[in-house]
Scaffold this motif. Structure first.
Motif, PDB file in Angstrom:
ATOM      1  N   ARG A  62       0.636  -1.420   0.056  1.00 38.61           N
ATOM      2  CA  ARG A  62      -0.028  -0.081   0.026  1.00 38.61           C
ATOM      3  C   ARG A  62       0.997   1.338   0.026  1.00 38.61           C
ATOM      4  O   ARG A  62       0.556   2.327  -0.666  1.00 38.61           O
ATOM      5  N   GLU A  63       1.775   1.251   0.698  1.00 35.59           N
ATOM      6  CA  GLU A  63       2.682   2.203   1.022  1.00 35.59           C
ATOM      7  C   GLU A  63       3.412   2.610  -0.391  1.00 35.59           C
ATOM      8  O   GLU A  63       3.602   3.698  -0.837  1.00 35.59           O
ATOM      9  N   LEU A  64       3.858   1.464  -1.070  1.00 34.00           N
ATOM     10  CA  LEU A  64       4.597   1.508  -2.448  1.00 34.00           C
ATOM     11  C   LEU A  64       3.525   2.258  -3.442  1.00 34.00           C
ATOM     12  O   LEU A  64       3.851   3.022  -4.204  1.00 34.00           O
ATOM     13  N   VAL A  65       2.347   1.637  -3.597  1.00 32.66           N
ATOM     14  CA  VAL A  65       1.237   2.378  -4.754  1.00 32.66           C
ATOM     15  C   VAL A  65       1.021   3.685  -4.062  1.00 32.66           C
ATOM     16  O   VAL A  65       1.070   4.679  -5.025  1.00 32.66           O
ATOM     17  N   ALA A  66       0.982   4.074  -2.805  1.00 34.62           N
ATOM     18  CA  ALA A  66       0.612   5.434  -2.706  1.00 34.62           C
ATOM     19  C   ALA A  66       1.771   6.462  -2.952  1.00 34.62           C
ATOM     20  O   ALA A  66       1.575   7.492  -3.720  1.00 34.62           O
ATOM     21  N   LYS A  67       3.000   6.033  -2.912  1.00 33.04           N
ATOM     22  CA  LYS A  67       4.298   6.977  -3.125  1.00 33.04           C
ATOM     23  C   LYS A  67       4.293   6.822  -4.802  1.00 33.04           C
ATOM     24  O   LYS A  67       4.623   7.821  -5.327  1.00 33.04           O
TER      25      LYS A  67
ATOM     26  N   THR B 142       2.030   6.502  -6.776  1.00 36.95           N
ATOM     27  CA  THR B 142       0.582   7.377  -7.209  1.00 36.95           C
ATOM     28  C   THR B 142       1.062   8.953  -7.009  1.00 36.95           C
ATOM     29  O   THR B 142       0.855   9.619  -7.941  1.00 36.95           O
ATOM     30  N   GLY B 143       1.735   9.202  -6.010  1.00 34.45           N
ATOM     31  CA  GLY B 143       2.321  10.577  -5.624  1.00 34.45           C
ATOM     32  C   GLY B 143       3.169  11.045  -6.653  1.00 34.45           C
ATOM     33  O   GLY B 143       3.143  12.303  -7.356  1.00 34.45           O
ATOM     34  N   LEU B 144       4.160   9.961  -7.097  1.00 38.16           N
ATOM     35  CA  LEU B 144       5.170  10.404  -8.273  1.00 38.16           C
ATOM     36  C   LEU B 144       4.204  10.539  -9.681  1.00 38.16           C
ATOM     37  O   LEU B 144       4.737  11.428 -10.262  1.00 38.16           O
ATOM     38  N   GLN B 145       3.441   9.974  -9.940  1.00 36.22           N
ATOM     39  CA  GLN B 145       2.726   9.904 -11.102  1.00 36.22           C
ATOM     40  C   GLN B 145       2.105  11.443 -10.911  1.00 36.22           C
ATOM     41  O   GLN B 145       2.144  12.207 -12.031  1.00 36.22           O
ATOM     42  N   GLN B 146       1.538  11.823  -9.961  1.00 33.71           N
ATOM     43  CA  GLN B 146       0.912  13.235  -9.879  1.00 33.71           C
ATOM     44  C   GLN B 146       1.965  14.320  -9.884  1.00 33.71           C
ATOM     45  O   GLN B 146       1.577  15.526 -10.600  1.00 33.71           O
ATOM     46  N   CYS B 147       3.282  14.157  -9.630  1.00 30.34           N
ATOM     47  CA  CYS B 147       3.924  15.171  -9.778  1.00 30.34           C
ATOM     48  C   CYS B 147       4.633  15.220 -10.910  1.00 30.34           C
ATOM     49  O   CYS B 147       5.295  16.466 -11.370  1.00 30.34           O
ATOM     50  N   ARG B 148       4.468  14.372 -11.934  1.00 27.30           N
ATOM     51  CA  ARG B 148       5.032  14.694 -13.351  1.00 27.30           C
ATOM     52  C   ARG B 148       4.311  15.657 -14.231  1.00 27.30           C
ATOM     53  O   ARG B 148       3.111  15.695 -14.034  1.00 27.30           O
ATOM     54  N   ASN B 149       5.294  16.583 -14.791  1.00 28.92           N
ATOM     55  CA  ASN B 149       4.555  17.364 -15.637  1.00 28.92           C
ATOM     56  C   ASN B 149       4.429  17.059 -17.017  1.00 28.92           C
ATOM     57  O   ASN B 149       3.648  17.909 -17.731  1.00 28.92           O
ATOM     58  N   ASP B 150       5.128  16.129 -17.456  1.00 27.38           N
ATOM     59  CA  ASP B 150       5.299  15.926 -19.035  1.00 27.38           C
ATOM     60  C   ASP B 150       4.121  15.069 -19.259  1.00 27.38           C
ATOM     61  O   ASP B 150       3.874  14.800 -20.407  1.00 27.38           O
ATOM     62  N   GLY B 151       3.135  14.458 -18.528  1.00 29.47           N
ATOM     63  CA  GLY B 151       1.892  13.684 -18.935  1.00 29.47           C
ATOM     64  C   GLY B 151       2.359  12.293 -19.127  1.00 29.47           C
ATOM     65  O   GLY B 151       1.436  11.561 -19.506  1.00 29.47           O
ATOM     66  N   ALA B 152       3.686  11.816 -18.868  1.00 35.66           N
ATOM     67  CA  ALA B 152       4.168  10.414 -19.297  1.00 35.66           C
ATOM     68  C   ALA B 152       3.762   9.487 -18.052  1.00 35.66           C
ATOM     69  O   ALA B 152       3.716   9.635 -16.966  1.00 35.66           O
ATOM     70  N   SER B 153       3.230   8.279 -18.766  1.00 34.35           N
ATOM     71  CA  SER B 153       2.956   7.381 -17.550  1.00 34.35           C
ATOM     72  C   SER B 153       3.937   6.872 -16.861  1.00 34.35           C
ATOM     73  O   SER B 153       4.703   6.115 -17.380  1.00 34.35           O
TER      74      SER B 153
ATOM     75  N   ASP C  61      -2.142   1.752 -11.942  1.00 30.94           N
ATOM     76  CA  ASP C  61      -2.956   0.702 -11.276  1.00 30.94           C
ATOM     77  C   ASP C  61      -4.251   0.149 -11.862  1.00 30.94           C
ATOM     78  O   ASP C  61      -5.254   0.906 -11.910  1.00 30.94           O
ATOM     79  N   LYS C  62      -4.137  -1.131 -12.553  1.00 29.92           N
ATOM     80  CA  LYS C  62      -5.352  -1.775 -13.012  1.00 29.92           C
ATOM     81  C   LYS C  62      -5.891  -2.866 -12.476  1.00 29.92           C
ATOM     82  O   LYS C  62      -5.862  -3.937 -13.123  1.00 29.92           O
ATOM     83  N   GLY C  63      -6.268  -2.601 -11.139  1.00 29.51           N
ATOM     84  CA  GLY C  63      -6.763  -3.670 -10.426  1.00 29.51           C
ATOM     85  C   GLY C  63      -5.737  -4.660  -9.838  1.00 29.51           C
ATOM     86  O   GLY C  63      -4.852  -4.272  -9.320  1.00 29.51           O
ATOM     87  N   PRO C  64      -5.687  -6.022 -10.356  1.00 26.30           N
ATOM     88  CA  PRO C  64      -4.818  -7.016  -9.919  1.00 26.30           C
ATOM     89  C   PRO C  64      -3.264  -6.667 -10.585  1.00 26.30           C
ATOM     90  O   PRO C  64      -2.412  -7.341 -10.128  1.00 26.30           O
ATOM     91  N   LEU C  65      -3.439  -5.790 -11.647  1.00 21.49           N
ATOM     92  CA  LEU C  65      -2.178  -5.698 -12.454  1.00 21.49           C
ATOM     93  C   LEU C  65      -1.553  -4.349 -12.191  1.00 21.49           C
ATOM     94  O   LEU C  65      -2.134  -3.379 -12.119  1.00 21.49           O
ATOM     95  N   ILE C  66      -0.156  -4.662 -11.762  1.00 20.42           N
ATOM     96  CA  ILE C  66       0.549  -3.048 -11.519  1.00 20.42           C
ATOM     97  C   ILE C  66       1.509  -3.260 -12.437  1.00 20.42           C
ATOM     98  O   ILE C  66       2.291  -4.066 -12.539  1.00 20.42           O
ATOM     99  N   SER C  67       1.617  -1.935 -13.283  1.00 21.46           N
ATOM    100  CA  SER C  67       2.673  -1.942 -14.135  1.00 21.46           C
ATOM    101  C   SER C  67       3.655  -0.514 -13.900  1.00 21.46           C
ATOM    102  O   SER C  67       3.227   0.322 -13.322  1.00 21.46           O
ATOM    103  N   PHE C  68       4.773  -0.641 -14.468  1.00 21.16           N
ATOM    104  CA  PHE C  68       5.873   0.145 -14.091  1.00 21.16           C
ATOM    105  C   PHE C  68       6.595   0.857 -15.534  1.00 21.16           C
ATOM    106  O   PHE C  68       6.619  -0.089 -16.295  1.00 21.16           O
ATOM    107  N   ASP C  69       6.631   1.893 -15.354  1.00 23.98           N
ATOM    108  CA  ASP C  69       7.438   2.474 -16.641  1.00 23.98           C
ATOM    109  C   ASP C  69       8.656   3.380 -15.966  1.00 23.98           C
ATOM    110  O   ASP C  69       8.348   4.338 -15.608  1.00 23.98           O
ATOM    111  N   LYS C  70       9.930   3.085 -16.226  1.00 25.88           N
ATOM    112  CA  LYS C  70      11.013   4.218 -16.019  1.00 25.88           C
ATOM    113  C   LYS C  70      11.103   4.269 -14.596  1.00 25.88           C
ATOM    114  O   LYS C  70      11.354   5.578 -14.183  1.00 25.88           O
ATOM    115  N   VAL C  71      10.828   3.204 -13.721  1.00 28.80           N
ATOM    116  CA  VAL C  71      10.990   3.455 -12.136  1.00 28.80           C
ATOM    117  C   VAL C  71      11.798   2.136 -11.703  1.00 28.80           C
ATOM    118  O   VAL C  71      11.767   1.217 -12.098  1.00 28.80           O
TER     119      VAL C  71
END
Length: 103
Positions: free
Chosen positions: A59-64, A66-77, A81-91
């Motif tokens: 839960r802490e990892l997902v919260a962090k 999600t916060g990282l995603q909201q801090c990005r200015n360039d709109g890149a993903s 979080d798509k339910g049981p599937l969690i995907s990462f890009d450049k992390v």
């Protein structure tokens, strides 16, 4: 056969001994079963605590993330979080001791 008067004379038959031994074995088995039951209860509680701690870490990892995603200015993903599937890009995910878990 001559009795020596000792309470448990090996030369004199002891008719109560088998029943008494059976009772003691029953009590020993009851004690053993009780001990096993308490051990199972305590191990179940321990497993529950470990599982709870792992869920909290995720839960802490997902919260962090999600916060990282909201801090990005360039709109890149960065994270989705798509339910049981969690995907990462450049992390890169590291432990507190800087051991890399995911790159």
């Amino acid at each position: 056969i001559r009795s020596t008067g000792v309470p448990l004379d090996p030369h004199a038959p002891q008719h109560f001994a088998a029943a008494h031994m059976g009772y003691q074995l029953d009590m020993l088995q009851t004690w053993w079963n009780t001990t096993k039951a308490w051990g199972l209860i305590l191990s179940t509680l321990t497993i529950g605590e470990e599982t709870q701690a792992n869920v909290l870490r995720v839960r802490e990892l997902v919260a962090k993330l999600t916060g990282l995603q909201q801090c990005r200015n360039d709109g890149a993903s960065v994270f989705s979080d798509k339910g049981p599937l969690i995907s990462f890009d450049k992390v890169t995910v590291q432990t507190p001791l800087k051991q890399t878990l995911l790159k």
